[in-house]
Design an enzyme around this catalytic site. Structure first.
Site, PDB file in Angstrom:
ATOM      1  N   ARG A   2      -2.535  64.954  61.786  1.00  0.00           N
ATOM      2  CA  ARG A   2      -3.201  65.266  60.855  1.00  0.00           C
ATOM      3  C   ARG A   2      -5.142  64.860  60.702  1.00  0.00           C
ATOM      4  O   ARG A   2      -5.338  63.386  60.963  1.00  0.00           O
ATOM      5  CB  ARG A   2      -2.702  65.101  59.236  1.00  0.00           C
ATOM      6  CG  ARG A   2      -2.862  66.068  57.835  1.00  0.00           C
ATOM      7  CD  ARG A   2      -2.251  65.363  56.615  1.00  0.00           C
ATOM      8  NE  ARG A   2      -2.852  64.377  56.522  1.00  0.00           N
ATOM      9  CZ  ARG A   2      -2.256  63.654  55.876  1.00  0.00           C
ATOM     10  NH1 ARG A   2      -1.216  64.100  54.782  1.00  0.00           N
ATOM     11  NH2 ARG A   2      -2.709  62.235  55.013  1.00  0.00           N
ATOM     12  N   ASP A   3      -5.489  65.742  60.246  1.00  0.00           N
ATOM     13  CA  ASP A   3      -7.376  65.802  60.128  1.00  0.00           C
ATOM     14  C   ASP A   3      -7.437  65.560  61.961  1.00  0.00           C
ATOM     15  O   ASP A   3      -8.495  64.337  61.631  1.00  0.00           O
ATOM     16  CB  ASP A   3      -7.378  64.713  59.882  1.00  0.00           C
ATOM     17  CG  ASP A   3      -8.336  65.132  58.453  1.00  0.00           C
ATOM     18  OD1 ASP A   3      -8.928  66.136  59.227  1.00  0.00           O
ATOM     19  OD2 ASP A   3      -9.223  64.024  58.019  1.00  0.00           O
ATOM     20  N   ASP A   7     -12.127  62.600  48.559  1.00  0.00           N
ATOM     21  CA  ASP A   7     -11.931  63.170  49.771  1.00  0.00           C
ATOM     22  C   ASP A   7     -11.707  62.087  51.280  1.00  0.00           C
ATOM     23  O   ASP A   7     -11.366  62.382  52.132  1.00  0.00           O
ATOM     24  CB  ASP A   7     -13.205  64.522  50.654  1.00  0.00           C
ATOM     25  CG  ASP A   7     -12.860  65.597  48.970  1.00  0.00           C
ATOM     26  OD1 ASP A   7     -12.237  65.660  48.863  1.00  0.00           O
ATOM     27  OD2 ASP A   7     -13.753  65.543  48.764  1.00  0.00           O
ATOM     28  N   ASP A  10      -6.580  72.981  57.035  1.00  0.00           N
ATOM     29  CA  ASP A  10      -7.262  72.723  58.523  1.00  0.00           C
ATOM     30  C   ASP A  10      -6.783  72.014  59.969  1.00  0.00           C
ATOM     31  O   ASP A  10      -7.834  72.816  60.251  1.00  0.00           O
ATOM     32  CB  ASP A  10      -8.251  71.121  58.189  1.00  0.00           C
ATOM     33  CG  ASP A  10      -9.417  70.663  56.698  1.00  0.00           C
ATOM     34  OD1 ASP A  10      -8.976  72.130  55.899  1.00  0.00           O
ATOM     35  OD2 ASP A  10      -9.601  69.502  56.621  1.00  0.00           O
ATOM     36  N   TRP A  46     -18.110  68.024  53.651  1.00  0.00           N
ATOM     37  CA  TRP A  46     -17.104  68.163  52.577  1.00  0.00           C
ATOM     38  C   TRP A  46     -16.222  66.836  52.079  1.00  0.00           C
ATOM     39  O   TRP A  46     -15.394  66.953  51.263  1.00  0.00           O
ATOM     40  CB  TRP A  46     -15.818  68.638  54.050  1.00  0.00           C
ATOM     41  CG  TRP A  46     -15.876  67.272  55.212  1.00  0.00           C
ATOM     42  CD1 TRP A  46     -16.758  67.595  55.946  1.00  0.00           C
ATOM     43  CD2 TRP A  46     -15.421  66.060  54.912  1.00  0.00           C
ATOM     44  NE1 TRP A  46     -16.155  66.276  56.783  1.00  0.00           N
ATOM     45  CE2 TRP A  46     -15.638  65.473  55.807  1.00  0.00           C
ATOM     46  CE3 TRP A  46     -13.528  65.777  53.657  1.00  0.00           C
ATOM     47  CZ2 TRP A  46     -14.932  64.403  56.377  1.00  0.00           C
ATOM     48  CZ3 TRP A  46     -13.749  63.976  54.641  1.00  0.00           C
ATOM     49  CH2 TRP A  46     -14.105  63.581  56.109  1.00  0.00           C
ATOM     50  N   TYR A  62       1.220  69.198  54.129  1.00  0.00           N
ATOM     51  CA  TYR A  62       0.108  68.870  54.709  1.00  0.00           C
ATOM     52  C   TYR A  62       0.931  67.248  55.161  1.00  0.00           C
ATOM     53  O   TYR A  62       0.629  66.387  54.565  1.00  0.00           O
ATOM     54  CB  TYR A  62      -0.834  68.410  53.327  1.00  0.00           C
ATOM     55  CG  TYR A  62      -2.108  68.133  53.982  1.00  0.00           C
ATOM     56  CD1 TYR A  62      -2.923  68.529  55.188  1.00  0.00           C
ATOM     57  CD2 TYR A  62      -2.724  66.435  53.237  1.00  0.00           C
ATOM     58  CE1 TYR A  62      -4.281  67.917  55.262  1.00  0.00           C
ATOM     59  CE2 TYR A  62      -3.891  66.487  53.747  1.00  0.00           C
ATOM     60  CZ  TYR A  62      -4.671  67.008  54.797  1.00  0.00           C
ATOM     61  OH  TYR A  62      -5.966  67.158  54.694  1.00  0.00           O
ATOM     62  N   SER A  84      -8.472  61.742  56.365  1.00  0.00           N
ATOM     63  CA  SER A  84      -7.458  62.034  55.850  1.00  0.00           C
ATOM     64  C   SER A  84      -6.569  62.272  57.181  1.00  0.00           C
ATOM     65  O   SER A  84      -5.148  62.883  57.380  1.00  0.00           O
ATOM     66  CB  SER A  84      -7.683  63.694  55.712  1.00  0.00           C
ATOM     67  OG  SER A  84      -7.543  63.703  54.459  1.00  0.00           O
TER      68      SER A  84
END
Ligand code: BGC
Length: 395
Positions: free
Chosen positions: A122-123, A350, A168, A316, A117, A129
């Site tokens: 990212r994200d 999260d 994701d 989420w 990850y 994140s």
């Protein structure tokens, strides 16, 4: 007792601290891992043979949490959570270092779960994140992140690994292509995941790539494009033998088989025939077969014990009222689902609820999100205790 990594490893291996000319870790490892090289057949369900390892990192997080609890019966049940198998997130270049302790005490009958990850950009559809690499840093992802993990796995041929590839990422390319951040990241995601597939295609590894959940790629209009996206990247990697399939509900909240489904009363429910993860796995696997991608799934049940908590399916972040769900098992009742696993380590946040933070995402401020919550990945003691109290089955 403060459980250190070394003591966990020693306890697991039943080792005693006798004077020796080998270091304790080497001694422990030699006793823990298999006697010879592990060769995994990705055409079969490895979870029917191997147990998901209760890794030392989550164990130590839970051990600290237990120390902070005063209520004696809660303390007793909390102490059992560290024995549950879960995936360890290698979520930055620096955190690749977690590998060494984690691999040291894996017995031959266990499989170590790792989450890959750290994609560039990212994200891309959220903020909580966002990672360390910019969308144009694919060369660093390859040489500073994937290559060192490959080297570590190669150095441990006698240990079995299950890898969960980039939560994701590919689902975001399917459904969030209108966002400039996801457009920017598209090449890095596709080439990065293909590079991970190709480089991590080692005999002692099986791989599952993230495929969101029923409320994401499960919409009727998303099933085919979702399957085609996964398949495109897999084929670009040369269809590696150790890719077993995909992962669903990672860090998610969906029930496995609630009928007719948590959001089946919503006005748009008619556009989604995958109202629980079981139906999603059944339908998405069929779409993947058509698209030419290996179609077995692992499903995160780490935090899905309680339903009816979210205002909307897409909520989420740190859902308030959640509970620990079914423990990892290969008994799922559906041949296409290899295992229920714990993907998200329950207790890790999260995303932050601090509106002033750079990575503050408004989903973490919604009425159904638990507050206060620390940065993504940081421990939230109160949230952990809530998951424990609401666990089904109970601890
Ligand atoms: C965070 C990661 C963390 C993972 C597991 C993600 O949301 O961004 O840093 O390792 O959750 O808790």
């Amino acid at each position: 007792m403060k459980v250190t990594t070394a003591s966990v490893a020693a306890m697991a291996a039943g080792a005693i601290a006798a004077p020796s000319n080998t270091t304790p870790r080497e001694a422990t490892k030699a006793q823990a891992a298999c006697a010879s090289a592990v060769s995994l057949d990705a055409k079969s369900n490895v979870f029917s043979k191997y147990t998901l390892h209760a890794n030392t990192f989550f164990k130590s997080e839970v051990a600290k949490a237990v120390e902070a609890i005063t209520d004696s019966s809660l303390k007793t049940s909390a102490s059992k959570v560290g024995d549950v198998g879960s995936f360890l997130w290698l979520d930055s270049i620096a955190n690749i270092a977690k590998f060494d302790d984690a691999v040291a005490d894996v017995p031959c009958e266990n499989i170590l779960g790792l989450v890959i990850y750290d994609l560039p950009g990212r994200d891309c559809a959220a903020k909580a994140s966002n990672g360390e690499l910019k969308y144009n840093e694919l060369p660093r992802y390859k040489s500073e992140y994937i290559d060192p993990i490959v080297a570590k796995i190669k150095a441990n041929p006698n240990t079995a690994f299950a890898l969960l590839i980039e939560p994701d990422s590919l689902p975001n390319l399917v459904t969030n292509a209108d966002l400039s951040t996801c457009q920017e990241s598209k090449t890095a995601y596709e080439e990065g995941v293909a590079y991970a597939f190709k480089s991590l295609n080692l005999p002692n590894v099986v791989m599952y790539v993230d495929a969101g959940h029923g409320g994401w790629l499960g919409w009727d209009a998303n099933l085919k494009p979702g399957a085609e996206e996964l398949s495109k990247v897999y084929k670009a990697a040369g269809s590696p033998s150790q890719v077993r399939g995909y992962a669903t509900n990672i860090a998610g909240w969906n029930s496995w088989d609630e009928e007719p489904g948590e959001f089946s009363d919503a006005s748009d429910a008619k556009y989604n025939s995958c109202q629980n993860e079981k139906t999603y796995v059944t339908k998405f696997s069929a779409a993947l077969s058509t698209a030419g991608f290996p179609n077995h799934a692992i499903v995160d049940t780490g935090r899905n014990a309680v339903t009816g908590l979210r205002e909307e399916w897409g909520d989420w972040c740190n859902v308030n009222g959640a509970g620990f769900g079914v423990r990892p098992t290969a008994t799922t009742g559906l041949e296409l689902a290899d295992a229920f696993i714990w993907g998200k380590p329950g207790g890790e946040s999260d995303g932050t609820s601090d509106e002033g933070a750079t990575r503050y995402d408004s989903y973490c401020g919604k009425p159904d999100a638990y507050k206060p919550s620390p940065e993504a990945g940081e421990w939230n003691q109160a949230y952990f205790e809530m998951l424990l109290k609401n666990a089904k089955p109970a601890f």
